[in-house]
Write a protein that holds these residues in place. Structure first.
Motif, mmCIF file in Angstrom:
data_model
loop_
_atom_site.group_PDB
_atom_site.id
_atom_site.type_symbol
_atom_site.label_atom_id
_atom_site.label_comp_id
_atom_site.label_asym_id
_atom_site.label_seq_id
_atom_site.Cartn_x
_atom_site.Cartn_y
_atom_site.Cartn_z
ATOM 1 N N SER A 24 0.837 -1.194 0.000
ATOM 2 C CA SER A 24 0.000 0.000 0.000
ATOM 3 C C SER A 24 0.878 1.253 0.000
ATOM 4 O O SER A 24 2.072 1.211 0.321
ATOM 5 N N GLN A 25 0.261 2.380 -0.346
ATOM 6 C CA GLN A 25 0.966 3.654 -0.282
ATOM 7 C C GLN A 25 1.460 3.923 1.139
ATOM 8 O O GLN A 25 2.560 4.440 1.342
ATOM 9 N N HIS A 26 0.655 3.534 2.140
ATOM 10 C CA HIS A 26 1.065 3.724 3.525
ATOM 11 C C HIS A 26 2.290 2.891 3.859
ATOM 12 O O HIS A 26 3.213 3.357 4.548
ATOM 13 N N GLU A 27 2.330 1.645 3.394
ATOM 14 C CA GLU A 27 3.484 0.781 3.673
ATOM 15 C C GLU A 27 4.751 1.298 3.001
ATOM 16 O O GLU A 27 5.853 1.161 3.534
ATOM 17 N N LEU A 28 4.602 1.899 1.823
ATOM 18 C CA LEU A 28 5.763 2.384 1.086
ATOM 19 C C LEU A 28 6.217 3.760 1.536
ATOM 20 O O LEU A 28 7.427 4.039 1.576
ATOM 21 N N TYR A 29 5.272 4.625 1.872
ATOM 22 C CA TYR A 29 5.630 6.035 2.092
ATOM 23 C C TYR A 29 5.123 6.613 3.412
ATOM 24 O O TYR A 29 5.458 7.746 3.738
ATOM 25 N N GLY A 30 4.316 5.862 4.149
ATOM 26 C CA GLY A 30 3.659 6.432 5.314
ATOM 27 C C GLY A 30 4.369 6.175 6.622
ATOM 28 O O GLY A 30 5.433 5.554 6.682
ATOM 29 N N ALA A 31 3.765 6.664 7.686
ATOM 30 C CA ALA A 31 4.262 6.465 9.044
ATOM 31 C C ALA A 31 3.081 6.130 9.942
ATOM 32 O O ALA A 31 1.924 6.276 9.555
ATOM 33 N N GLY A 32 3.387 5.661 11.144
ATOM 34 C CA GLY A 32 2.317 5.343 12.083
ATOM 35 C C GLY A 32 1.530 4.119 11.671
ATOM 36 O O GLY A 32 1.928 3.363 10.781
#
Length: 407
Positions: A132-140
């Motif tokens: 996911s975009q969160h896994e690649l670029y996100g935090a928390g």
């Protein structure tokens, strides 16, 4: 190769305390086995049914297969030996401890059918997609997408901003762990090998005597129509086969998790809605490869730039729910008067309309179609325009402006 932490790790740890069997389904090469191996200890037996000898034993003598391998066990590509499921059921019924069986399967629909037939109520079934975009670029922590202001604010804190060119680079690169983790460097070779392996293994198993070259043409024709209403006859004309053949082949793509659909939203008070679903691919990198866009810059200015952006947003919203082992009620809306809403999600007894645009400054006119949902049986909640605005904003008190990088 760098391991990229998956949002599902937390959920699997929780489920492992309660369920004797956990089954992860999903497309090929999205990291199902890698995730399990990251979470397991050295006491777990690992068996892959890609090994033809192991597969033969599991198919012909499943009882002996389970006697030969100690618990706890990880069985990879379990779809090759459905004969195992009744014996796993018996082991669970006889008191197998929590987390005894970890299973992976690449043919999601088939796995769901088998598990529900033999292991209903005994196994936790999890669907896993690509990164996911969160896994690649996100935090928390991962947060399920919702049109709730506090949730949207938190997403803004956890995300990494991306301008238009950066976003199309994300779309073009795709979300497959093998490529994004650095294990494979050449993107074109990676996707070429991926689609060839898929056709050689899954398609050849599901379709007797399939012409692989024609099927490849079909997958390309479908990719050219991502985020569009499905037109089977147009695809059939492009490929040179019958409409019925295209219907069967689309079912194979869906069963293999290569594509998914948004169905049209309707209820008994909205009688003029269309009946045709919209087609989406699970990975935009695969779409860009199949449609032969050789750079992110060309894709950004290409004929499918709007469609592939919509595909990206819809698939990313879907992943936020899958990564919590949850489901989201998702549709699109279109009626015979050409009123259209890109996406409609339902939560807590309300429907929330979403419009997806490349624009940085979307106008309030984009929310006019949202009012059509007021005629439905389910109350309309907050809406949103998901676009290239750099910061979270609002059209008015009922409709937010959400940056795509926050999804």
């Amino acid at each position: 190769m760098e391991y990229i932490h998956r949002d599902l790790e937390k959920k699997i740890k929780e489920l492992a305390e309660d369920y004797s069997c956990i089954l992860i389904t999903g497309p090929r090469q999205v990291g199902k086995t890698t995730l399990f191996k990251k979470l397991m200890d050295e006491n777990r037996t690992v068996v892959s049914l890609d090994d033809l000898e192991e597969r033969k034993l599991a198919q012909t003598d499943p009882a002996m297969f389970l006697q030969m391998h100690d618990l706890p066990i990880l069985i990879d590509e379990v779809q090759y030996a459905p004969q195992l499921f009744p014996y796993i059921k018996m082991a669970i019924d006889n008191g197998a401890s929590a987390s005894s069986f970890w299973l992976t399967g690449s043919q999601a629909f088939r796995m769901m059918e088998l598990a529900q037939e033999s292991l209903a109520g005994r196994t936790a079934i999890i669907h896993m997609s690509s990164l996911s975009q969160h896994e690649l670029y996100g935090a928390g922590d991962n947060i399920e997408f919702s049109v709730d202001l506090e949730t949207l604010k938190q997403r803004s804190k956890n995300g990494t901003k991306a301008e238009l060119s950066e976003l199309y680079e994300r779309i073009w690169m795709g979300s497959m762990p093998g490529y994004r983790s650095g294990r494979y460097k050449d993107r074109n070779v990676f996707y070429s090998s991926y689609i060839q392996t898929y056709i050689d293994r899954d398609v050849s198993e599901l379709i007797t005597n399939v012409d692989k070259l024609v099927f490849m043409d079909f997958v390309r024709a479908a990719a050219c129509r991502c985020a569009q209403m499905l037109n089977i006859h147009d695809i059939a004309n492009d490929v040179g086969v019958s409409d019925e053949t295209i219907k069967r082949w689309l079912q194979v793509l869906e069963k293999s998790d290569i594509i998914f659909y948004l169905r049209p939203y309707s209820n008994n008070l909205l009688k003029r809605t269309v009946k045709t679903p919209k087609l989406y691919f699970f990975d935009t990198g695969l779409v860009a490869y199949l449609t032969k866009y050789t750079t992110p810059e060309i894709l950004e200015n290409g004929a499918i730039n709007g469609a592939i952006l919509e595909n990206y947003v819809v698939s990313e919203i879907r992943k936020t729910y899958q990564n919590e082992a949850d489901e989201c009620l998702m549709w699109y809306y279109r009626d015979k008067d050409s009123n259209e809403i890109d996406m409609v999600i339902e939560s807590d007894g309300m429907v929330h309309p979403l419009e997806i645009k490349r624009s940085v400054n979307p106008g309030s006119e984009l929310t006019r179609a949202f009012r059509i949902l007021d005629k439905g049986a389910v109350p309309r909640g907050k809406g949103a325009i998901i676009c290239m605005r750099s910061e979270l904003s609002a059209v008015d008190s009922e409709n937010y402006i959400v940056p795509i990088w926050t999804i």
